[in-house]
Design a protein around this motif. Structure first.
Motif, PDB file in Angstrom:
ATOM      1  N   ILE A 156       0.868  -1.175   0.000  1.00 31.87           N
ATOM      2  CA  ILE A 156       0.000   0.000   0.000  1.00 31.87           C
ATOM      3  C   ILE A 156       0.907   1.228   0.000  1.00 31.87           C
ATOM      4  O   ILE A 156       1.763   1.356   0.875  1.00 31.87           O
ATOM      5  CB  ILE A 156      -0.913   0.026   1.237  1.00 31.87           C
ATOM      6  CG1 ILE A 156      -1.808  -1.219   1.260  1.00 31.87           C
ATOM      7  CG2 ILE A 156      -1.768   1.295   1.257  1.00 31.87           C
ATOM      8  CD1 ILE A 156      -2.640  -1.351   2.520  1.00 31.87           C
ATOM      9  N   ILE A 160      -0.881   6.941   0.670  1.00 32.91           N
ATOM     10  CA  ILE A 160      -2.247   6.483   0.923  1.00 32.91           C
ATOM     11  C   ILE A 160      -2.382   5.935   2.340  1.00 32.91           C
ATOM     12  O   ILE A 160      -3.345   6.238   3.048  1.00 32.91           O
ATOM     13  CB  ILE A 160      -2.658   5.406  -0.105  1.00 32.91           C
ATOM     14  CG1 ILE A 160      -2.748   6.028  -1.506  1.00 32.91           C
ATOM     15  CG2 ILE A 160      -3.993   4.772   0.280  1.00 32.91           C
ATOM     16  CD1 ILE A 160      -3.046   5.035  -2.607  1.00 32.91           C
ATOM     17  N   ALA A 161      -1.397   5.140   2.769  1.00 34.73           N
ATOM     18  CA  ALA A 161      -1.446   4.556   4.108  1.00 34.73           C
ATOM     19  C   ALA A 161      -1.432   5.636   5.179  1.00 34.73           C
ATOM     20  O   ALA A 161      -2.259   5.642   6.101  1.00 34.73           O
ATOM     21  CB  ALA A 161      -0.258   3.610   4.303  1.00 34.73           C
ATOM     22  N   LYS A 162      -0.499   6.564   5.042  1.00 40.74           N
ATOM     23  CA  LYS A 162      -0.365   7.623   6.049  1.00 40.74           C
ATOM     24  C   LYS A 162      -1.602   8.522   6.076  1.00 40.74           C
ATOM     25  O   LYS A 162      -2.121   8.847   7.136  1.00 40.74           O
ATOM     26  CB  LYS A 162       0.884   8.465   5.762  1.00 40.74           C
ATOM     27  CG  LYS A 162       1.182   9.500   6.849  1.00 40.74           C
ATOM     28  CD  LYS A 162       2.511  10.184   6.596  1.00 40.74           C
ATOM     29  CE  LYS A 162       2.814  11.212   7.657  1.00 40.74           C
ATOM     30  NZ  LYS A 162       2.979  10.638   9.005  1.00 40.74           N
ATOM     31  N   ASN A 163      -2.050   8.911   4.894  1.00 43.47           N
ATOM     32  CA  ASN A 163      -3.204   9.805   4.830  1.00 43.47           C
ATOM     33  C   ASN A 163      -4.474   9.145   5.371  1.00 43.47           C
ATOM     34  O   ASN A 163      -5.306   9.807   6.007  1.00 43.47           O
ATOM     35  CB  ASN A 163      -3.433  10.275   3.391  1.00 43.47           C
ATOM     36  CG  ASN A 163      -2.337  11.205   2.904  1.00 43.47           C
ATOM     37  OD1 ASN A 163      -1.544  11.703   3.693  1.00 43.47           O
ATOM     38  ND2 ASN A 163      -2.263  11.421   1.600  1.00 43.47           N
ATOM     39  N   SER A 164      -4.641   7.858   5.154  1.00 42.80           N
ATOM     40  CA  SER A 164      -5.822   7.150   5.651  1.00 42.80           C
ATOM     41  C   SER A 164      -5.831   7.094   7.174  1.00 42.80           C
ATOM     42  O   SER A 164      -6.857   7.360   7.822  1.00 42.80           O
ATOM     43  CB  SER A 164      -5.862   5.728   5.075  1.00 42.80           C
ATOM     44  OG  SER A 164      -5.956   5.747   3.673  1.00 42.80           O
ATOM     45  N   ILE A 165      -4.685   6.757   7.750  1.00 42.35           N
ATOM     46  CA  ILE A 165      -4.568   6.689   9.211  1.00 42.35           C
ATOM     47  C   ILE A 165      -4.830   8.053   9.822  1.00 42.35           C
ATOM     48  O   ILE A 165      -5.576   8.195  10.798  1.00 42.35           O
ATOM     49  CB  ILE A 165      -3.169   6.181   9.616  1.00 42.35           C
ATOM     50  CG1 ILE A 165      -2.988   4.727   9.195  1.00 42.35           C
ATOM     51  CG2 ILE A 165      -2.952   6.320  11.124  1.00 42.35           C
ATOM     52  CD1 ILE A 165      -1.557   4.232   9.292  1.00 42.35           C
ATOM     53  N   GLU A 166      -4.236   9.084   9.209  1.00 46.64           N
ATOM     54  CA  GLU A 166      -4.340  10.421   9.788  1.00 46.64           C
ATOM     55  C   GLU A 166      -5.731  11.013   9.633  1.00 46.64           C
ATOM     56  O   GLU A 166      -6.143  11.858  10.435  1.00 46.64           O
ATOM     57  CB  GLU A 166      -3.274  11.329   9.183  1.00 46.64           C
ATOM     58  CG  GLU A 166      -1.870  10.900   9.599  1.00 46.64           C
ATOM     59  CD  GLU A 166      -0.803  11.901   9.234  1.00 46.64           C
ATOM     60  OE1 GLU A 166      -1.077  12.782   8.385  1.00 46.64           O
ATOM     61  OE2 GLU A 166       0.291  11.817   9.809  1.00 46.64           O
ATOM     62  N   ALA A 167      -6.468  10.583   8.627  1.00 47.26           N
ATOM     63  CA  ALA A 167      -7.847  11.060   8.473  1.00 47.26           C
ATOM     64  C   ALA A 167      -8.694  10.628   9.667  1.00 47.26           C
ATOM     65  O   ALA A 167      -9.544  11.385  10.159  1.00 47.26           O
ATOM     66  CB  ALA A 167      -8.438  10.526   7.174  1.00 47.26           C
ATOM     67  N   VAL A 168      -8.446   9.423  10.170  1.00 47.96           N
ATOM     68  CA  VAL A 168      -9.203   8.904  11.308  1.00 47.96           C
ATOM     69  C   VAL A 168      -8.878   9.689  12.585  1.00 47.96           C
ATOM     70  O   VAL A 168      -9.790  10.133  13.297  1.00 47.96           O
ATOM     71  CB  VAL A 168      -8.895   7.401  11.527  1.00 47.96           C
ATOM     72  CG1 VAL A 168      -9.580   6.899  12.796  1.00 47.96           C
ATOM     73  CG2 VAL A 168      -9.359   6.587  10.327  1.00 47.96           C
TER      74      VAL A 168
END
Length: 229
Positions: A156, A160-168
Motif C-alpha cells: 500500500i 495512501i497509508a499515512k493519509n488514511s490513518i491520519e484522516a481517522v
C-alpha cells in the motif's frame, strides 16, 4: 550496510536523535504558524485540551504525543513490526522536544498570513526531512511512522497509508477541540507525498530497510563489548 561497530552504533543513535529533534522543530513551526496542525497534532491538542479541563491544569500537546506513541507501540507489536532503538527514542524525546520548543519560545509566531503560510509549509518539509534522517540508520521507525511502514510492506503506497490513518485521528481530534485549518488540509493531503519526496531525493526505499529490533541491537552491542575484553 550499516556500521555495526561501537562507533557506528553511537553515530547511528546520534543521527536518530538529531532527526527526531529536527522533526519536532518542524512540527513546532506548523503549530506556531496558527493555520491548523497535522491530524495527529489535532488529536494531541484535542486530548490535551480535554484533560486540562478535567484536571484543572495545563497538559501540553507534546505530553499527549508521548503517551499516544507509547500506546501505538502496542499496535505495532500486534502487527509484528519490529520495535527498535529509534522507536523508544521517538517515544521518549519527540514530544518532550516539541514541548521544549513551544514552552521556551524558540519558535516564531508570525502575524502576517503570507509569513504564516511559508512557515507552515517549511515546517512540514522540515518534519518530512527529519523523518528520513531518523529512519535512515535502520534502528526502527517511530511508533506512528511504523504504522505506514507496515502498510507499505503490504504494497500500500506510503502516501495512501499515512493519509488514511491520519484522516481517522483527525476526526477524533477535531471532535475533542483540536485546532484545524488550511494547515490540517495540507497535512492530510500532502504530508505523505512530502515524505515520499524526501525518500526519492535520497533514494531511500523504506520497504527494503531491515530495521534492527531493540533486542538485536542490545545483543550486537553486548557482543562488541565482550569481544573487546
Amino acid at each position: 550496510m550499516q556500521d555495526l561497530s561501537l562507533k557506528g552504533y553511537a553515530k547511528r543513535i546520534f543521527i536518530v536523535t538529531f532527526g527526531l529533534i529536527f522533526a519536532a522543530y518542524g512540527v513546532g513551526l506548523t503549530v506556531t504558524a496558527q493555520l491548523g496542525v497535522s491530524p495527529w497534532d489535532v488529536f494531541s491538542q484535542g486530548v490535551a485540551l480535554q484533560l486540562s479541563k478535567m484536571l484543572g491544569k495545563e497538559i501540553m500537546m507534546g505530553t499527549i504525543t508521548q503517551i499516544t506513541a507509547a500506546l501505538v507501540i502496542l499496535v505495532d507489536v500486534a502487527l509484528k513490526e519490529k520495535i527498535g532503538v529509534a522507536t523508544i527514542i521517538d517515544t521518549c524525546i519527540f514530544g518532550g522536544a516539541l514541548n521544549f520548543f513551544l514552552k521556551h519560545n524558540m519558535l516564531p509566531y508570525p502575524q502576517a498570513f503570507p509569513v504564516k503560510f511559508v512557515l507552515m509549509v517549511l515546517g512540514y518539509f522540515i518534519w518530512g526531512l527529519g523523518i528520513y534522517i531518523y529512519m535512515k540508520p535502520a534502528l526502527g521507525a517511530g511508533p506512528k511512522d511504523a504504522l505506514f511502514v507496515i502498510f507499505a510492506k503490504r504494497k500500500i503506497p506510503v502516501a495512501i497509508a499515512k493519509n488514511s490513518i491520519e484522516a481517522v485521528v483527525f476526526v477524533i481530534g477535531w471532535i475533542m477541540g483540536g485546532t484545524i485549518g488550511v494547515g490540517t488540509v495540507v497535512a492530510v493531503f500532502a504530508m505523505g507525498y512530502i515524505i515520499e519526496f524526501w525518500f526519492k531525493v535520497f533514494k531511500f526505499d523504506v520497504t527494503t530497510v531491515e530495521n534492527e529490533s531493540i533486542i538485536d541491537t542490545a545483543r550486537n552491542i553486548k557482543g562488541l563489548f565482550a569481544h573487546q575484553k
